[in-house]
Design a protein around this motif. Structure first.
Motif, PDB file in Angstrom:
ATOM      1  N   GLY A  45      -9.619  -4.803   1.589  1.00  0.00           N
ATOM      2  CA  GLY A  45     -10.421  -5.922   1.043  1.00  0.00           C
ATOM      3  C   GLY A  45     -11.405  -6.664   1.922  1.00  0.00           C
ATOM      4  O   GLY A  45     -12.363  -7.138   1.610  1.00  0.00           O
TER       5      GLY A  45
ATOM      6  N   LEU B  82      -5.030  -5.723  -6.857  1.00  0.00           N
ATOM      7  CA  LEU B  82      -4.477  -4.274  -7.384  1.00  0.00           C
ATOM      8  C   LEU B  82      -3.416  -3.737  -6.379  1.00  0.00           C
ATOM      9  O   LEU B  82      -2.594  -3.243  -6.949  1.00  0.00           O
ATOM     10  CB  LEU B  82      -5.819  -3.475  -7.146  1.00  0.00           C
ATOM     11  CG  LEU B  82      -6.974  -3.543  -8.320  1.00  0.00           C
ATOM     12  CD1 LEU B  82      -7.986  -2.715  -8.056  1.00  0.00           C
ATOM     13  CD2 LEU B  82      -6.414  -3.140  -9.743  1.00  0.00           C
TER      14      LEU B  82
ATOM     15  N   PHE C 195     -19.732  -1.871   3.390  1.00  0.00           N
ATOM     16  CA  PHE C 195     -20.859  -2.490   2.731  1.00  0.00           C
ATOM     17  C   PHE C 195     -21.973  -2.943   3.632  1.00  0.00           C
ATOM     18  O   PHE C 195     -23.204  -2.795   3.477  1.00  0.00           O
ATOM     19  CB  PHE C 195     -20.535  -3.172   1.681  1.00  0.00           C
ATOM     20  CG  PHE C 195     -21.659  -3.427   0.395  1.00  0.00           C
ATOM     21  CD1 PHE C 195     -21.351  -2.204  -0.518  1.00  0.00           C
ATOM     22  CD2 PHE C 195     -22.594  -4.344   0.356  1.00  0.00           C
ATOM     23  CE1 PHE C 195     -22.474  -2.468  -1.749  1.00  0.00           C
ATOM     24  CE2 PHE C 195     -23.345  -4.472  -0.635  1.00  0.00           C
ATOM     25  CZ  PHE C 195     -23.419  -3.449  -1.781  1.00  0.00           C
TER      26      PHE C 195
ATOM     27  N   LEU D  61     -11.668  -6.525 -14.866  1.00  0.00           N
ATOM     28  CA  LEU D  61     -11.360  -5.370 -15.439  1.00  0.00           C
ATOM     29  C   LEU D  61      -9.569  -5.489 -15.297  1.00  0.00           C
ATOM     30  O   LEU D  61      -8.969  -5.568 -16.251  1.00  0.00           O
ATOM     31  CB  LEU D  61     -11.753  -4.046 -15.171  1.00  0.00           C
ATOM     32  CG  LEU D  61     -11.306  -2.928 -15.899  1.00  0.00           C
ATOM     33  CD1 LEU D  61     -11.973  -2.987 -17.205  1.00  0.00           C
ATOM     34  CD2 LEU D  61     -11.912  -1.685 -14.858  1.00  0.00           C
ATOM     35  N   ALA D  62      -9.364  -5.735 -14.146  1.00  0.00           N
ATOM     36  CA  ALA D  62      -7.828  -5.685 -13.743  1.00  0.00           C
ATOM     37  C   ALA D  62      -7.117  -7.012 -14.471  1.00  0.00           C
ATOM     38  O   ALA D  62      -6.171  -7.042 -14.931  1.00  0.00           O
ATOM     39  CB  ALA D  62      -7.510  -6.102 -12.130  1.00  0.00           C
TER      40      ALA D  62
ATOM     41  N   LEU E  84     -14.555  -5.626 -11.112  1.00  0.00           N
ATOM     42  CA  LEU E  84     -13.285  -5.057 -10.875  1.00  0.00           C
ATOM     43  C   LEU E  84     -12.005  -6.117 -11.115  1.00  0.00           C
ATOM     44  O   LEU E  84     -11.327  -5.910 -11.843  1.00  0.00           O
ATOM     45  CB  LEU E  84     -13.220  -4.531  -9.393  1.00  0.00           C
ATOM     46  CG  LEU E  84     -12.427  -3.558  -9.163  1.00  0.00           C
ATOM     47  CD1 LEU E  84     -12.678  -2.180 -10.032  1.00  0.00           C
ATOM     48  CD2 LEU E  84     -12.490  -3.008  -7.619  1.00  0.00           C
TER      49      LEU E  84
ATOM     50  N   ALA F  95      -8.704  -6.489  -4.184  1.00  0.00           N
ATOM     51  CA  ALA F  95      -7.793  -5.663  -3.415  1.00  0.00           C
ATOM     52  C   ALA F  95      -6.621  -6.088  -3.462  1.00  0.00           C
ATOM     53  O   ALA F  95      -5.536  -5.332  -3.697  1.00  0.00           O
ATOM     54  CB  ALA F  95      -8.328  -5.507  -1.870  1.00  0.00           C
TER      55      ALA F  95
ATOM     56  N   GLY G 102     -23.048  -6.015  -4.419  1.00  0.00           N
ATOM     57  CA  GLY G 102     -21.889  -5.741  -4.032  1.00  0.00           C
ATOM     58  C   GLY G 102     -20.901  -7.079  -4.663  1.00  0.00           C
ATOM     59  O   GLY G 102     -19.658  -6.741  -5.030  1.00  0.00           O
TER      60      GLY G 102
ATOM     61  N   GLY H 186     -14.148  -9.228  -3.357  1.00  0.00           N
ATOM     62  CA  GLY H 186     -13.490  -7.884  -2.684  1.00  0.00           C
ATOM     63  C   GLY H 186     -11.989  -7.959  -2.108  1.00  0.00           C
ATOM     64  O   GLY H 186     -11.179  -7.477  -2.685  1.00  0.00           O
ATOM     65  N   SER H 187     -11.889  -9.228  -1.591  1.00  0.00           N
ATOM     66  CA  SER H 187     -10.562  -9.508  -1.365  1.00  0.00           C
ATOM     67  C   SER H 187      -9.651  -9.697  -2.317  1.00  0.00           C
ATOM     68  O   SER H 187      -8.439  -9.254  -2.532  1.00  0.00           O
ATOM     69  CB  SER H 187     -10.402 -10.786  -0.398  1.00  0.00           C
ATOM     70  OG  SER H 187      -9.187 -11.374  -0.429  1.00  0.00           O
TER      71      SER H 187
ATOM     72  N   ILE I 208      -6.431   0.869 -12.172  1.00  0.00           N
ATOM     73  CA  ILE I 208      -6.288   0.089 -13.280  1.00  0.00           C
ATOM     74  C   ILE I 208      -6.077   0.877 -14.641  1.00  0.00           C
ATOM     75  O   ILE I 208      -5.024   0.473 -15.465  1.00  0.00           O
ATOM     76  CB  ILE I 208      -7.578  -0.654 -13.504  1.00  0.00           C
ATOM     77  CG1 ILE I 208      -7.836  -1.664 -12.293  1.00  0.00           C
ATOM     78  CG2 ILE I 208      -7.563  -1.511 -14.768  1.00  0.00           C
ATOM     79  CD1 ILE I 208      -9.210  -2.322 -12.383  1.00  0.00           C
TER      80      ILE I 208
ATOM     81  N   THR J 217      -6.325  -6.073 -18.087  1.00  0.00           N
ATOM     82  CA  THR J 217      -5.117  -5.197 -18.184  1.00  0.00           C
ATOM     83  C   THR J 217      -3.910  -6.069 -17.960  1.00  0.00           C
ATOM     84  O   THR J 217      -2.841  -5.858 -18.471  1.00  0.00           O
ATOM     85  CB  THR J 217      -5.091  -3.991 -17.385  1.00  0.00           C
ATOM     86  OG1 THR J 217      -5.586  -4.296 -15.959  1.00  0.00           O
ATOM     87  CG2 THR J 217      -6.020  -2.938 -17.793  1.00  0.00           C
TER      88      THR J 217
END
Lengths: 422, 94
Positions: B22, A297, B29, A216-217, A213, A294, A206, A290-291, B73, A220
């Protein structure tokens, strides 16, 4: 272009070359300064080995940068008034063949790089975008006056230094910290029934997924800024005229520069974020990333892009607050927040100083070359200073010694290596 | 101060959606991991079929939302916006 005097064009071309090289150097520092945002937690928990983590992040940054097909050329409009709404340079700044505008951009970039390097030396995460903005603001204030800075937009929407830089810097860590704290608390509450949530391999996966992620963000979002700045310089010097597109070579070199920087690692900052703030376990790492993913994005989707650095730091702090019994080193966090507060003025001061030096030397080729050489000197000096207490993939996870600040402990060879690292 | 009001308004929405995604997704999960890891007290038997369905459903939802995140994205890179009309995502020019 034919109306411009040829001497001015030559000067502008030389400064343009310097701007391109220095902008790529900034992109490179942006890469290694921000590796930690995505990968510090995965490295600290051993979910990924240090070298694998930076390689993964570099590849994702490269892909992310190439995904930037539509690049906004208006990147500087958030803080200074040197471009119009279409992204073209303001015509009144181009009377000298563009070299006046190019000197402002060059001095601003140097201010951003110097601040990035200094904070890297101190092992402090700080926003690369804010460093760039700070440098540009400083160079603009001395070059065009206070009126050249977009302090607060026209009030009809969120804009300017206050709306897009200062306030988000305060809000971002609070929002991300709260989200990560709630997430971490929930995860530990739910996982209470299973044995050893900190060693469960599921949370490592996880963590790797969410960190990817973020990388990747980042690719960009951040590579675009350098692409925009270089294209602005090309337009100002008359080498490009299309405000709808960015030359492909600009995209390619920016993508490669940020990926190479990311691969270099920025180990001093990774160490502070991964080991300095909180002792991170995989469930916390997953919640933190994860936070971060989020918040980054969602905020950029809603048009108020928050700094990846501020978000990631807030998330990691939040993951320490949310885990029952975890210790948060608030003193380290305080140092970071102090660095964020002075990012704009400090980078601005360097940017302003560079512009003044360049201007005193005639504002042409001599001035531009001199301030670029000053940047080289400062870079070499800080790099040499960093060699005294190196931080690298082999000692990045060593126990955090509260007595010594980032990367300043003496001999690390006798300290036990992290058991999770092969 | 007008800017502050606009800012707080935007931040408030960002906070709510970010909390949902988030904090919610890591929790989901974790629920998946717990469903797969839970075994009846004192036995070595694998998780019950019901628990396994629950676990894999949790993971599937997480993966789906992450794919949407990647789509977001990619879309912004191409100057597109991801719109949700009738629950289905679609790409629209910005």
């Amino acid at each position: 272009m034919s109306r411009r005097n040829s001497g001015a064009v030559t000067t502008a071309t030389v400064i343009l070359l310097l701007v391109v090289v220095v902008a790529l150097a900034f992109d490179f520092t942006n890469g290694f300064h921000d590796t930690a945002n995505a990968m510090a937690t995965s490295i600290a928990t051993g979910a990924l080995t240090p070298r694998t983590a930076v390689a993964l992040s570099a590849v994702l940054n490269l892909i992310g940068a190439f995904l930037s097909v539509e690049v906004a050329l208006t990147v500087t409009n958030a803080v200074v008034k040197i471009q119009d709404a279409s992204g073209a340079p303001r015509p009144e700044l181009l009377t000298d063949g563009g070299s006046g505008l190019l000197l402002i951009v060059l001095a601003g970039l140097i201010g951003g790089i110097v601040w990035n390097l200094l904070t890297w030396l101190l092992g402090l995460p700080s926003s690369s975008s804010h460093a760039l903005f700070g440098g540009l603001i400083g160079a603009t204030v001395v070059g065009l006056g206070f009126g050249g800075v977009n302090w607060n937009g026209d009030g009809s929407k969120i804009d300017g230094v206050v709306g897009k830089v200062m306030l988000p810097a305060v809000m971002a860590p609070l929002v991300a910290g709260l989200v990560a704290a709630v997430g971490t608390w929930l995860v530990y509450r739910i996982a209470r029934g299973i044995s050893g949530p900190d060693t469960n391999p599921g949370f490592r996966w996880g963590q790797i997924g969410s960190a990817s992620l973020v990388s990747l963000a980042h690719g960009t979002n951040d590579a675009q800024k350098t692409m925009g700045v270089i294209t602005l310089a090309l337009i100002a010097s008359g080498h490009w005229s299309d405000t709808e597109n960015v030359p492909f070579w600009v995209k390619a070199v920016c993508a490669v520069a940020i990926a190479l920087g990311t691969y270099l690692g920025g180990w001093r900052i990774i160490r502070t974020l991964g080991k300095g703030l909180v002792e991170i376990a995989p469930p916390q790492g997953m919640s933190a990333e994860g936070s971060s993913a989020a918040v980054i994005l969602v905020s950029s989707h809603m048009g108020l892009a928050l700094s990846t650095t501020h978000v990631a730091t807030g998330s990691i702090l939040g993951s320490g607050v949310g885990k029952p019994g975890a210790e948060v080193r608030w003193r380290v966090a305080g140092r970071m927040m102090a660095a964020w507060l002075i990012t704009i003025p400090a980078a601005g001061l360097v940017g302003a100083l560079m512009w003044v030096i360049g201007d005193l030397l005639g504002g042409g080729t001599l001035g531009a070359v001199t301030i670029t050489l000053l940047l080289v000197v400062a870079t070499v000096a800080m790099w040499l200073r960093s060699r005294r207490e190196p931080v690298n993939p082999d000692n990045v996870n060593d126990e955090w010694d509260p007595q010594s600040e980032p990367g300043s402990s003496g001999d690390r060879s006798d300290s036990p290596a992290s058991p999770t690292l092969a | 101060m007008h800017t502050l009001a606009l800012e707080l308004q935007a931040i408030w929405r960002i906070l709510l959606i970010s909390l949902l995604l988030g904090a919610g997704l890591p929790a989901l999960f974790a629920l998946g991991i717990r469903a797969l890891a839970l075994t009846p007290e004192g036995s070595d038997s694998p998780a019950s079929p019901g628990a396994r369905v629950l676990g894999y459903t949790c993971f599937a939802v997480v993966v789906l939302v992450v794919l949407l995140g990647i789509a977001l994205i990619v879309a912004s890179g191409f100057g597109q916006k991801l719109e949700f009309s009738g629950g289905l995502p679609s790409f629209q020019p910005k």
